[in-house]
Write a protein that holds these residues in place. Structure first.
Motif, PDB file in Angstrom:
ATOM      1  N   ILE A  41       0.802 -22.623   8.602  1.00  0.00           N
ATOM      2  CA  ILE A  41       2.322 -22.829   8.760  1.00  0.00           C
ATOM      3  C   ILE A  41       2.810 -22.363   7.508  1.00  0.00           C
ATOM      4  CG2 ILE A  41       2.045 -25.303   8.362  1.00  0.00           C
ATOM      5  CD1 ILE A  41       4.715 -24.147  10.816  1.00  0.00           C
ATOM      6  N   LYS A  42       3.940 -21.806   7.341  1.00  0.00           N
ATOM      7  CA  LYS A  42       4.843 -21.151   6.412  1.00  0.00           C
ATOM      8  C   LYS A  42       5.332 -22.373   5.432  1.00  0.00           C
ATOM      9  CE  LYS A  42       7.182 -17.839   6.081  1.00  0.00           C
ATOM     10  NZ  LYS A  42       8.025 -16.657   6.280  1.00  0.00           N
ATOM     11  N   LYS A  43       5.128 -22.456   4.092  1.00  0.00           N
ATOM     12  CA  LYS A  43       5.672 -23.567   3.357  1.00  0.00           C
ATOM     13  C   LYS A  43       6.322 -23.128   2.028  1.00  0.00           C
ATOM     14  CE  LYS A  43       4.214 -28.059   2.768  1.00  0.00           C
ATOM     15  NZ  LYS A  43       3.268 -29.325   2.759  1.00  0.00           N
TER      16      LYS A  43
ATOM     17  N   PRO B 126       0.852  -1.421   0.013  1.00  0.00           N
ATOM     18  CA  PRO B 126      -0.129  -0.188   0.064  1.00  0.00           C
ATOM     19  C   PRO B 126       0.846   1.312  -0.080  1.00  0.00           C
ATOM     20  CG  PRO B 126      -0.481  -1.533   1.794  1.00  0.00           C
ATOM     21  CD  PRO B 126       0.655  -2.305   1.180  1.00  0.00           C
ATOM     22  N   TYR B 127       2.133   1.094   0.687  1.00  0.00           N
ATOM     23  CA  TYR B 127       2.889   2.474   0.809  1.00  0.00           C
ATOM     24  C   TYR B 127       3.201   2.696  -0.607  1.00  0.00           C
ATOM     25  CZ  TYR B 127       6.875  -0.315   0.342  1.00  0.00           C
ATOM     26  OH  TYR B 127       7.596  -1.046   0.167  1.00  0.00           O
ATOM     27  N   VAL B 128       3.406   1.756  -1.526  1.00  0.00           N
ATOM     28  CA  VAL B 128       4.066   1.934  -2.628  1.00  0.00           C
ATOM     29  C   VAL B 128       2.998   2.576  -3.617  1.00  0.00           C
ATOM     30  CG1 VAL B 128       4.891   0.615  -5.015  1.00  0.00           C
ATOM     31  CG2 VAL B 128       5.696  -0.029  -2.633  1.00  0.00           C
TER      32      VAL B 128
ATOM     33  N   TYR C   9      14.738   3.512   0.036  1.00  0.00           N
ATOM     34  CA  TYR C   9      15.010   4.453   1.205  1.00  0.00           C
ATOM     35  C   TYR C   9      14.026   4.587   2.191  1.00  0.00           C
ATOM     36  CZ  TYR C   9      18.807   5.538  -2.641  1.00  0.00           C
ATOM     37  OH  TYR C   9      19.754   5.705  -3.305  1.00  0.00           O
ATOM     38  N   SER C  10      12.665   4.170   1.604  1.00  0.00           N
ATOM     39  CA  SER C  10      11.919   4.435   2.630  1.00  0.00           C
ATOM     40  C   SER C  10      11.616   3.249   3.864  1.00  0.00           C
ATOM     41  CB  SER C  10      10.406   4.618   2.041  1.00  0.00           C
ATOM     42  OG  SER C  10      10.176   3.246   1.330  1.00  0.00           O
ATOM     43  N   MET C  11      12.423   2.234   3.785  1.00  0.00           N
ATOM     44  CA  MET C  11      12.256   1.116   4.627  1.00  0.00           C
ATOM     45  C   MET C  11      12.589   1.765   6.235  1.00  0.00           C
ATOM     46  SD  MET C  11      14.178  -2.319   3.694  1.00  0.00           S
ATOM     47  CE  MET C  11      15.673  -1.603   2.927  1.00  0.00           C
TER      48      MET C  11
ATOM     49  N   VAL D  51      15.062 -13.159  -7.741  1.00  0.00           N
ATOM     50  CA  VAL D  51      15.913 -13.768  -8.676  1.00  0.00           C
ATOM     51  C   VAL D  51      15.703 -15.101  -8.186  1.00  0.00           C
ATOM     52  CG1 VAL D  51      17.690 -11.998  -9.080  1.00  0.00           C
ATOM     53  CG2 VAL D  51      17.822 -12.976  -7.002  1.00  0.00           C
ATOM     54  N   THR D  52      14.792 -15.653  -7.682  1.00  0.00           N
ATOM     55  CA  THR D  52      14.665 -17.227  -7.222  1.00  0.00           C
ATOM     56  C   THR D  52      13.423 -17.821  -7.901  1.00  0.00           C
ATOM     57  OG1 THR D  52      13.313 -17.049  -5.220  1.00  0.00           O
ATOM     58  CG2 THR D  52      15.627 -16.594  -4.785  1.00  0.00           C
ATOM     59  N   ASN D  53      13.266 -19.150  -7.713  1.00  0.00           N
ATOM     60  CA  ASN D  53      12.012 -19.771  -8.285  1.00  0.00           C
ATOM     61  C   ASN D  53      11.273 -20.284  -7.223  1.00  0.00           C
ATOM     62  OD1 ASN D  53      14.013 -21.770  -7.260  1.00  0.00           O
ATOM     63  ND2 ASN D  53      13.472 -23.312  -9.073  1.00  0.00           N
ATOM     64  N   VAL D  54      11.515 -19.818  -5.788  1.00  0.00           N
ATOM     65  CA  VAL D  54      10.905 -20.150  -4.784  1.00  0.00           C
ATOM     66  C   VAL D  54       9.705 -19.028  -4.432  1.00  0.00           C
ATOM     67  CG1 VAL D  54      11.320 -20.493  -2.398  1.00  0.00           C
ATOM     68  CG2 VAL D  54      13.270 -20.798  -3.635  1.00  0.00           C
ATOM     69  N   GLY D  55       8.564 -19.639  -3.822  1.00  0.00           N
ATOM     70  CA  GLY D  55       7.504 -18.796  -3.459  1.00  0.00           C
ATOM     71  C   GLY D  55       7.247 -19.300  -1.921  1.00  0.00           C
TER      72      GLY D  55
ATOM     73  N   PRO E 229      11.964  -5.313  -5.970  1.00  0.00           N
ATOM     74  CA  PRO E 229      12.352  -5.339  -4.556  1.00  0.00           C
ATOM     75  C   PRO E 229      12.186  -4.288  -3.851  1.00  0.00           C
ATOM     76  CG  PRO E 229      14.299  -5.865  -5.482  1.00  0.00           C
ATOM     77  CD  PRO E 229      13.236  -5.854  -6.506  1.00  0.00           C
ATOM     78  N   THR E 230      11.598  -3.877  -2.575  1.00  0.00           N
ATOM     79  CA  THR E 230      11.569  -2.672  -2.053  1.00  0.00           C
ATOM     80  C   THR E 230      12.150  -2.802  -0.764  1.00  0.00           C
ATOM     81  OG1 THR E 230       9.259  -2.901  -0.911  1.00  0.00           O
ATOM     82  CG2 THR E 230       9.526  -1.886  -3.150  1.00  0.00           C
ATOM     83  N   THR E 231      12.619  -4.280  -0.436  1.00  0.00           N
ATOM     84  CA  THR E 231      13.428  -4.335   0.937  1.00  0.00           C
ATOM     85  C   THR E 231      14.714  -5.135   0.232  1.00  0.00           C
ATOM     86  OG1 THR E 231      12.386  -6.615   1.024  1.00  0.00           O
ATOM     87  CG2 THR E 231      11.536  -4.880   2.368  1.00  0.00           C
ATOM     88  N   SER E 232      15.864  -5.020   1.186  1.00  0.00           N
ATOM     89  CA  SER E 232      16.936  -5.664   0.927  1.00  0.00           C
ATOM     90  C   SER E 232      16.933  -6.670   1.548  1.00  0.00           C
ATOM     91  CB  SER E 232      18.336  -4.646   0.806  1.00  0.00           C
ATOM     92  OG  SER E 232      17.853  -3.623  -0.077  1.00  0.00           O
TER      93      SER E 232
ATOM     94  N   GLY F 231       8.140  -5.856  -0.726  1.00  0.00           N
ATOM     95  CA  GLY F 231       9.185  -6.827  -0.035  1.00  0.00           C
ATOM     96  C   GLY F 231       8.676  -8.257  -0.656  1.00  0.00           C
ATOM     97  N   GLY F 232       9.546  -9.318   0.158  1.00  0.00           N
ATOM     98  CA  GLY F 232       9.336 -10.431  -0.417  1.00  0.00           C
ATOM     99  C   GLY F 232       7.733 -10.944  -0.161  1.00  0.00           C
ATOM    100  N   SER F 233       6.934 -10.625   0.545  1.00  0.00           N
ATOM    101  CA  SER F 233       5.504 -11.108   0.735  1.00  0.00           C
ATOM    102  C   SER F 233       4.802 -10.488  -0.664  1.00  0.00           C
ATOM    103  CB  SER F 233       4.910 -10.248   1.889  1.00  0.00           C
ATOM    104  OG  SER F 233       5.385 -10.910   3.240  1.00  0.00           O
ATOM    105  N   THR F 234       5.230  -9.426  -1.143  1.00  0.00           N
ATOM    106  CA  THR F 234       4.464  -9.056  -2.412  1.00  0.00           C
ATOM    107  C   THR F 234       4.767  -9.707  -3.648  1.00  0.00           C
ATOM    108  OG1 THR F 234       4.102  -7.167  -1.271  1.00  0.00           O
ATOM    109  CG2 THR F 234       3.996  -6.972  -3.743  1.00  0.00           C
ATOM    110  N   LEU F 235       6.395 -10.061  -3.534  1.00  0.00           N
ATOM    111  CA  LEU F 235       6.667 -10.667  -4.728  1.00  0.00           C
ATOM    112  C   LEU F 235       6.517 -12.079  -4.964  1.00  0.00           C
ATOM    113  CD1 LEU F 235      10.715  -9.155  -4.887  1.00  0.00           C
ATOM    114  CD2 LEU F 235       8.543  -8.026  -5.509  1.00  0.00           C
ATOM    115  N   ASP F 236       6.483 -12.710  -3.877  1.00  0.00           N
ATOM    116  CA  ASP F 236       5.911 -14.055  -3.836  1.00  0.00           C
ATOM    117  C   ASP F 236       4.347 -14.114  -4.216  1.00  0.00           C
ATOM    118  OD1 ASP F 236       8.425 -14.969  -3.066  1.00  0.00           O
ATOM    119  OD2 ASP F 236       7.728 -15.561  -1.142  1.00  0.00           O
ATOM    120  N   THR F 237       3.540 -13.144  -3.700  1.00  0.00           N
ATOM    121  CA  THR F 237       2.168 -13.183  -4.247  1.00  0.00           C
ATOM    122  C   THR F 237       2.417 -12.831  -5.686  1.00  0.00           C
ATOM    123  OG1 THR F 237       1.670 -12.079  -2.107  1.00  0.00           O
ATOM    124  CG2 THR F 237       0.103 -11.844  -4.004  1.00  0.00           C
TER     125      THR F 237
END
Ligand code: NAD
Length: 373
Positions: A159-161, A41-43, A181-183, A148-152, A139-142, A99-105
């Motif tokens: 539970i996270k999988k 949302p902040y994006v 920069y906004s992190m 760059v991965t094939n993982v989600g 990505p907006t987080t470092s 962040g990763g949550s958004t990229l995985d989504t």
């Protein structure tokens, strides 16, 4: 004696573009015109985003992302966007910005939108993704390296999988450090620790190989040098952290991660500890534990980082956790001592634990948890 390799392979089809301010040129970089944008949302509120998006022909934004994305959220996005794909919009690309949550989504949405069924069927293995819409990840987080991965990683039944798919390799990873920069201090801290865990775990993983070793070493050095100034908000250090996180991502995209990530899953799912922090909590103990099993490799690392011994490396990681403002003790996160056995049991269910040198057993994991209790 150096390790003898019979065979190794490096496959990463993601085109990585690093460009400061690159989001503004994202249309030219991606070649997309009608886009489905999954973002935080902040994006979507930012002028920077609005300016970049004004260059596309049409943009449909979904910005209600939950952390540690639940499967049901991905299914809901498909339900919403189906109305749009049925004639109203004809997406020629999906862009994930966050962040990763958004990229995985965004990875799951770009695949599920051209497939059928629910995400849980793909995570549990009854179906496999064969295709997806063109995908660009920004990505907006470092931290996660998801670009760059094939993982989600998704939350299923509480539970996270993690899951992998050939469709989860993006076409483009656009690394624009301006977005980081906004992190806030806390997010920079937890995600920086995640990147460090990726680099260290990729380096010591049983599945390591010379190509990724070099990447992991470089990433570690950059993170140790830039973590603190990046938390202090220094922009050049944030630029370096953005690069380092992607380098670490490429490294673990080949090797996968190990025990620190496996143990992080129950810690995050049961106690709501942020992903990167949950990974980092066990790192100091694991550094000492794995040293017994990969002494030579770790000695090379100690030398590369100009440290005296393995304890100094463990201490250095502990110091970063504390610098970021976090406790290194599990009890401070609401964990009860009698719950350690369950955490150890659930950790053992993540197959990546077997990639840890020495392949820790349940008793070893329990011992590590007790050490940091
Ligand atoms: P996140 O995506 O959950 O974001 C954390 C918080 O930070 C959110 O509130 C978000 O809105 C905010 N945020 C993100 N960037 C910001 C910015 N620039 N400015 C202000 N706020 C910002 O956190 P994360 O650590 O990036 O991702 C964690 C997720 O990624 C977990 O689910 C984890 O399992 C997964 N992960 C995936 C991979 C992979 O390869 N796919 C690897 C590691 C982790």
């Amino acid at each position: 004696m150096a390790k003898i390799y019979e065979k190794f392979e490096l496959y990463n089809p993601v085109r990585v573009v690093y460009k400061k301010g690159g989001l503004e040129n994202s249309r030219e970089i991606s070649g997309f015109s009608n886009v489905l944008v999954i973002c935080d949302p902040y994006v979507s509120q930012s002028e920077y985003f609005k300016k970049a998006m004004s260059k596309y022909e049409s943009v449909f934004v979904f910005d209600k992302i939950l952390p540690n994305p639940p499967c049901e959220m991905v299914d809901d996005i498909i339900n919403i966007t189906c109305d749009y794909t049925n004639g109203k919009f004809n997406f020629d690309g999906v862009i994930g910005i966050g962040g990763g949550s958004t990229l995985d989504t965004a990875k799951a949405v770009s695949s599920l939108i051209v497939s059928c069924g629910k995400l849980s069927e793909y995570i549990e293995g009854s179906k496999r993704f064969e295709k997806r819409l063109p995908l660009m990840l920004v990505p907006t987080t470092s931290g996660t390296g998801s670009e760059v991965t094939n993982v989600g990683v998704y939350t299923i039944n509480g539970i996270k999988k993690p899951m992998t798919s050939k469709t989860f390799w993006a076409d483009i990873a656009l690394v624009d450090p301006v977005l980081t920069y906004s992190m806030p201090h806390r997010v920079a801290g937890t995600t920086g620790l995640d990147a460090l865990a990726h680099a260290i775990e990729s380096y010591w993983a049983i599945s390591t190989q010379p190509y990724t070793e070099g990447l992991a070493l470089r990433a570690m050095k950059m993170i140790f040098e830039n973590f603190k100034p990046s938390l202090n908000g220094e922009e050049p250090a944030r630029d370096e952290m953005a690069i380092a996180a992607t380098i670490a991502g490429i490294a673990f995209s080949q090797t996968r991660t190990t025990a620190a990530h496996a143990i992080s899953f129950p810690i995050t799912s049961f106690y709501n500890v942020e992903h990167g922090l949950a990974c980092a909590l066990t790192l100091p103990s694991l550094i000492v534990w794995t040293y017994k099993h990969v002494k030579e490799r770790m000695d090379e690392l100690i030398q590369y980082l100009s440290l005296k011994n393995i304890d100094e490396l463990a201490k250095k990681v502990e110091e970063l956790i504390e610098f970021a403002g976090f406790s290194t003790r599990l009890r401070d996160y609401g964990v009860k001592e009698e719950e350690l056995e369950n955490i150890a049991r659930v950790s053992m269910e993540a197959r990546i634990i077997d990639l840890t040198p020495g392949q820790p057993k349940y008793e070893d994991v329990l011992e590590i948890l007790k050490q940091i209790y």
